[in-house]
Each structure stands twice: as structure tokens, then as C-alpha cells.
Design an enzyme around this catalytic site. Structure first.
Site, PDB file in Angstrom:
ATOM      1  N   ASP A   1       0.553  -3.612   1.938  1.00 34.33           N
ATOM      2  CA  ASP A   1      -0.760  -3.030   2.125  1.00 34.33           C
ATOM      3  C   ASP A   1      -1.486  -2.855   0.787  1.00 34.33           C
ATOM      4  O   ASP A   1      -0.921  -2.345  -0.186  1.00 34.33           O
ATOM      5  CB  ASP A   1      -0.625  -1.662   2.808  1.00 34.33           C
ATOM      6  CG  ASP A   1      -1.960  -0.987   3.048  1.00 34.33           C
ATOM      7  OD1 ASP A   1      -2.729  -1.491   3.883  1.00 34.33           O
ATOM      8  OD2 ASP A   1      -2.236   0.030   2.382  1.00 34.33           O
TER       9      ASP A   1
ATOM     10  N   GLU B   1      -1.882  -8.176   2.225  1.00 31.01           N
ATOM     11  CA  GLU B   1      -3.258  -7.890   2.632  1.00 31.01           C
ATOM     12  C   GLU B   1      -4.167  -8.111   1.429  1.00 31.01           C
ATOM     13  O   GLU B   1      -4.296  -7.248   0.567  1.00 31.01           O
ATOM     14  CB  GLU B   1      -3.394  -6.460   3.140  1.00 31.01           C
ATOM     15  CG  GLU B   1      -4.801  -6.132   3.613  1.00 31.01           C
ATOM     16  CD  GLU B   1      -5.078  -4.636   3.668  1.00 31.01           C
ATOM     17  OE1 GLU B   1      -5.969  -4.233   4.439  1.00 31.01           O
ATOM     18  OE2 GLU B   1      -4.440  -3.879   2.925  1.00 31.01           O
TER      19      GLU B   1
END
Length: 567
Positions: free
Chosen positions: A226, A294
Site C-alpha cells: 500500500d 499500489e
């Protein structure tokens, strides 16, 4: 190699093994928000046991990898991304025993699992942060703490620089918050309740390795990393670029050179990559553990996250090019648009295509339900990994009627999965789910589409059948501008070809094969067709002299066993 891997790849294993053995290069990753997938205990919130009950559906539609968004105990300020404990299961989703059962059930079906690695920040309720405030060793420097730059006329501490929160891009939306107890500022590039970890701290690095080991031992096959863009910042705390006169907000990718994509980020990601290589080697793992990243922004920045051959970083930095498409393009424009990614990916690196996610919204809302068929064809039949957001295979839309307070407007596309046309779309038997389902669930649901021959779901299943062939996995790629609004591309391998033809426009368009496709046989067979197509699977299409047309936003996948299309 584990038995399920052998069985799964048996139809093409002999040819594939000669080319590569890294399973994730051709995976189809299905992103699941556990909270919205399936409720098993009638509390209106999806959970682990609910997911277990739906695993057969994932196998049915050809998925091989599941990416589960955060299911850890959290503080409730950022939908699970404000983690209080990295090694536990939030009770609302179940228990660790439920998770272990999930891993067993997934393995028995040949499914791999990725979990979210959220390490840019923690919740301010995390034990580490509370101890860091008190300067309890070794937690003293677990976070980014900085002294005040000075004090204003009201004796209010002044932040050290002009860095701003990515959740508040106003010029007064500072990424620094003062803590009276510690008498310093802490950095938070997300919410004020999400302090940034100090990823240069060796103790923090050890903690993260411990977290990864914990979930690897539970059976996961990799991690979705993330927000890696925010991992490291300028150590000298220099200001970002000055704003233009009169500006009230920052422009993230052009005015954040001190806080985004810092060179030290790639060094740290390489350390994580090396750890996984060592873990796989020491544990004699038959399949490679991998990192999915991401990654947003200009493509020249995104591809940096691959690292290099000498210093690999993230195995697959996600390509959100397709999710960023918010307007119709003609054939030449879409061809050029796709090549911005294809031409940028290093020759020795795998490609990938993301079709929506929890932050980017859904194609059905951006460009219409019919256009979802085009996106599905691109994501599944272009070379590389495909990342799919739950419900995209149905043409599912986001519920813009959600009334729940959401400062960042991201709950609209996190609403429950549509399973059938019963109350609450079969997601829960509770009176109300945690978010309301889309009003059109009666039509766009698994049960009704499964029983309709020319549905989006059955079209997707046909695409997935083709995707698992050597031709789709390893075939050469060529594009053809058929006409202003018709784009085609082919995948060819060992004499077998698929030709994907798409009408990007809003009117019926004739299919006039271009001269460069001069080796077409007299007849091609429809292998997959979008729901709005005139032609069904199995239809024999003459290539000359007959003429055919495509409805607006429709797709045909044609196959031939006797053709190698010339350039």
C-alpha cells in the site's frame, strides 16, 4: 511443484515451463473488500466465512489469485487502513481460525492469496505510536518526529516545512501535527490519525519483516504494498516546490518532489524483495512469493518501482492506465493510449492491467456498462497480469446514492457484491447492510447473469477460458486501426491466433479488415462476444467478401488455428 499447481497448469505445462515458471506473471487477481463481499452472520458486514462460502464462484469464473483488503483491527478513520495490530483479525471479520480455514480452502481449489501490507503509517492508537510519544525504547524513533521550525506571535509551533496531507491538498492542509506530550510534530501524509512510520529505522524494518513472516506462515502467497510512493521523504526536510501565484491547492505529482518517489524508497523495496527471495529459498517454496504495488502517477515514475535486474523492487507495480480512462477515445487514440504503457515497460519486465479498485471507481460509471466489455477484453487478453475489482465481471456500478458521511467520496464504489435478486442482493440477511446495495442489483447480479447466455458474466468466463491458453499467455501482440472507431489487436503463438475487435464508438461500425491483415483465412470463429454483440460464440464469420458490423461498444474475439497474422 505443489499438486494443485500441476493440475491447474496441466493443459499447457509442457510449453509454459520452457518459457517461465513465475506464476504471478499471468495471474488474474481478484480484489475483494471483505466487508462488502459476503456476510455469513447476519450483522450486515461481510466476513471471512462469507468469503469461504463464495470460493467456488471464484473458481467458476477462472480467478486464480485473491487480494484481500485490510482485515486487521483498525481505528475506523480510513476504512481499515489505520491499523492498530498487524497480526490479528478484526473480530467483525472473524477469527484467526477462520483465516486458517480460508487458507486451507483456497489451497484446495488452487487459489492464491495476497494480503495488504500497509506500512507507510499505522493508527495513532497503535501500541508503537503510544510508546513513541513517551519515548520508550526502542519505539522512540519508530515515527517521523521533528522539532518546531519556530513559534508564531501566539506562541503556536510552526511546522518544519510546507508538506501537506494527501487527504487534504489545501495549502493549509499540513502533513504535520503537534503532539503536546512529546513536544514535537509528527508526520502524517494521510489522516491526522495515521502517523507515518520511519522506514529508515532498523527496528521498524525488523518489525515489518516479522509481520510479513507471520502472514507467510499462515499461507499467503504475497503482498499488495500500500502507498509505496510515500515511504520515504527528504531527510533535510526541504520544502516542496512553491505554488503558482494565487494557487490554493498542491498538484500532487508535480509539486511533491520531496515527499513522493524518493530514491531511498526503491532501496527499501529491494530489501523487501531480497527478504522474500531468502524466505522462499530457506523454506523451499515451490512457488515464488511476490509483491504487488499500489503505484500511481506518470508512467515514467510507476515503472521505477520494478527496480532493475540487479536491484529488483516490486514485482508488479500496478498499471492503472485503464482505470484512469474517463472519456471515449477513437481507435487511433486508444492505440496510442495503450502504447504509453506498453512502450514504457522494460523489455525484461512483466506487464499488468488494473480494472478498477477501491479508490478509482468503476468502468460502468465512468464510461457506461457496455464499455465494461471493452475493458474486460483489454485487461484479460493483453499480455500480463490482470487485476480485477470485485463485481467488474458483472458490469457492476457504484452506488452514488450512498448517504453515509464520506469525506473522500470513496464509499460509493465499496458497496456490497450483487449475488442475486433477493433483498440486499443476497449479500446479507440482515435488515440493512453496512452500505446500501446499488438499486440495479435486481439485474446486475451473479444468479441472473449466470442463467443468461449473453450476459457480461458469461462473456467474462469465455475471456478467462481464452486467457488460460498459451496463445493469450505468450502470444505476440499486434494492433490494427480497422477504422476511425474500430480497433483490433491479435495474439499469435505457434500458428494459433486470437483477433480482438472492438467498436469504441456510439454507432454501428462495419468491420473492414485492413490490408496488413493479409493472411486472414476465409472463416474465423467467434470465441467470445460481448452481451451487446450481434454474434454469439461459435458463429462462423467470413472474412471476405462478406461484411459484418459491430454494435456500439461491442467486442468480438475471433479465433483461428491456421493463421499467423503478418505485419
Amino acid at each position: 511443484m505443489e499438486l494443485w499447481r500441476i493440475v491447474f497448469f496441466l493443459p499447457f505445462v509442457l510449453g509454459a515451463l520452457a518459457l517461465d515458471t513465475e506464476w504471478w506473471k499471468h495471474a488474474t487477481i481478484y480484489q475483494i473488500l471483505l466487508r462488502s463481499f459476503q456476510d455469513s452472520d447476519s450483522d450486515g458486514i461481510g466476513d471471512i466465512r462469507g468469503l469461504i462460502s463464495r470460493l467456488d464462484y471464484l473458481v467458476e469464473i477462472g480467478i486464480d489469485t485473491v487480494y484481500m483488503m485490510p482485515f486487521y483491527p483498525a481505528s475506523g478513520h480510513d476504512h481499515g487502513y489505520d491499523i492498530k495490530n498487524y497480526k490479528e483479525i478484526d473480530p467483525v471479520y472473524g477469527t484467526m481460525e477462520d483465516f486458517k480455514e480460508l487458507m486451507r480452502e483456497m489451497e484446495s481449489r488452487g487459489l492464491s492469496c495476497l494480503t495488504d501490507l500497509v506500512i507507510n503509517h499505522t493508527s495513532d492508537e497503535h501500541e508503537w505510536f503510544q510508546k513513541s510519544i513517551k519515548k520508550i525504547p526502542p519505539y522512540t524513533d519508530y515515527y517521523v518526529w521533528v522539532n518546531a521550525k519556530g513559534y508564531d506571535t501566539n506562541n503556536k509551533p510552526i511546522p518544519p516545512n510546507n508538506w501537506f496531507s494527501m487527504f487534504d491538498m489545501r495549502i493549509d492542509g499540513s502533513a504535520w501535527t503537534w503532539n503536546d506530550q512529546r513536544n514535537q510534530f509528527y508526520l502524517h501524509q494521510a489522516n491526522v490519525q495515521q502517523p507515518d512510520l520511519n522506514l529508515r529505522n532498523e527496528y521498524v524494518k525488523l518489525e515489518i519483516i516479522d509481520i510479513m513472516t507471520h502472514w507467510l506462515e499462515k499461507g499467503v502467497s504475497g503482498f499488495r504494498v500500500d502507498a509505496p510512493m510515500y515511504f520515504m521523504e527528504d531527510e533535510q526536510l526541504r520544502d516542496n516546490l512553491p505554488l503558482s501565484p494565487g494557487a490554493t491547492v498542491f498538484t500532487m505529482f508535480s509539486e511533491c518532489e520531496r515527499t513522493l518517489n524518493h530514491p531511498d524508497t526503491f532501496k527499501y523495496l529491494h530489501e523487501l524483495n531480497v527478504f522474500l527471495q531468502r524466505y522462499d529459498r530457506e523454506n523451499a517454496k515451490p512457488i515464488q512469493t511476490f509483491l504487488l504495488g499500489e503505484t500511481y502517477g506518470p508512467i515514467n515514475n510507476v515503472i521505477k518501482y520494478y527496480g532493475t535486474k540487479k536491484s529488483p523492487a516490486i514485482h508488479l507495480p500496478l498499471n492503472f492506465l485503464l482505470t484512469g480512462l474517463k472519456t471515449y477515445l477513437d481507435a487511433r487514440q486508444l492505440n496510442d493510449f495503450l502504447h504509453t504503457w506498453l512502450d514504457a515497460v522494460p523489455e525484461d519486465m512483466p506487464s499488468n492491467w488494473a480494472l478498477g479498485n477501491h479508490d478509482q471507481g468503476r468502468t460502468a460509471n465512468h464510461l457506461g456498462v457496455e464499455y465494461s466489455a471493452i475493458m474486460l477484453a483489454l485487461g484479460t487478453l493483453l499480455p500480463g497480469t490482470c487485476s480485477l475489482y470485485y463485481g467488474e465481471e458483472l458490469g457492476m456500478g457504484q452506488n452514488n446514492l450512498v448517504k453515509k458521511e464520506d469525506k473522500y467520496n470513496r464509499l460509493f464504489h465499496r458497496t456490497p457484491m450483487h449475488w442475486d435478486d433477493t433483498t440486499n442482493a443476497g449479500f446479507t440477511t440482515a435488515t440493512k447492510p453496512w452500505l446500501p446495495v446499488h438499486p440495479n442489483y435486481w439485474r446486475y447480479n451473479v444468479q441472473s447473469q449466470r442463467n443468461t447466455e449473453n450476459s457480461m458474466l458469461n462473456y467474462f468466463k469465455d475471456l478467462m477460458t481464452l486467457r488460460q491458453t498459451l496463445t493469450a499467455m505468450y502470444g505476440d501482440l499486434k494492433f490494427y486501426i480497422v477504422s476511425e472507431w474500430v480497433l483490433a489487436f491479435s495474439r499469435t503463438y505457434q500458428g494459433n491466433s486470437y483477433i480482438i475487435v472492438m467498436n469504441l464508438g456510439t454507432e454501428n461500425e462495419p468491420i473492414d479488415w485492413p490490408t496488413e491483415m493479409n493472411n486472414l483465412p476465409a472463416t474465423l470463429t467467434v470465441a467470445a462476444s460481448s452481451p451487446n454483440s450481434l454474434y454469439r460464440k461459435g458463429f462462423k464469420m467470413e472474412t471476405t467478401p462478406a461484411q459484418y458490423s459491430l454494435r456500439p461498444h461491442s467486442v468480438l474475439v475471433l479465433k483461428s488455428d491456421t493463421i499467423i497474422i503478418s505485419s
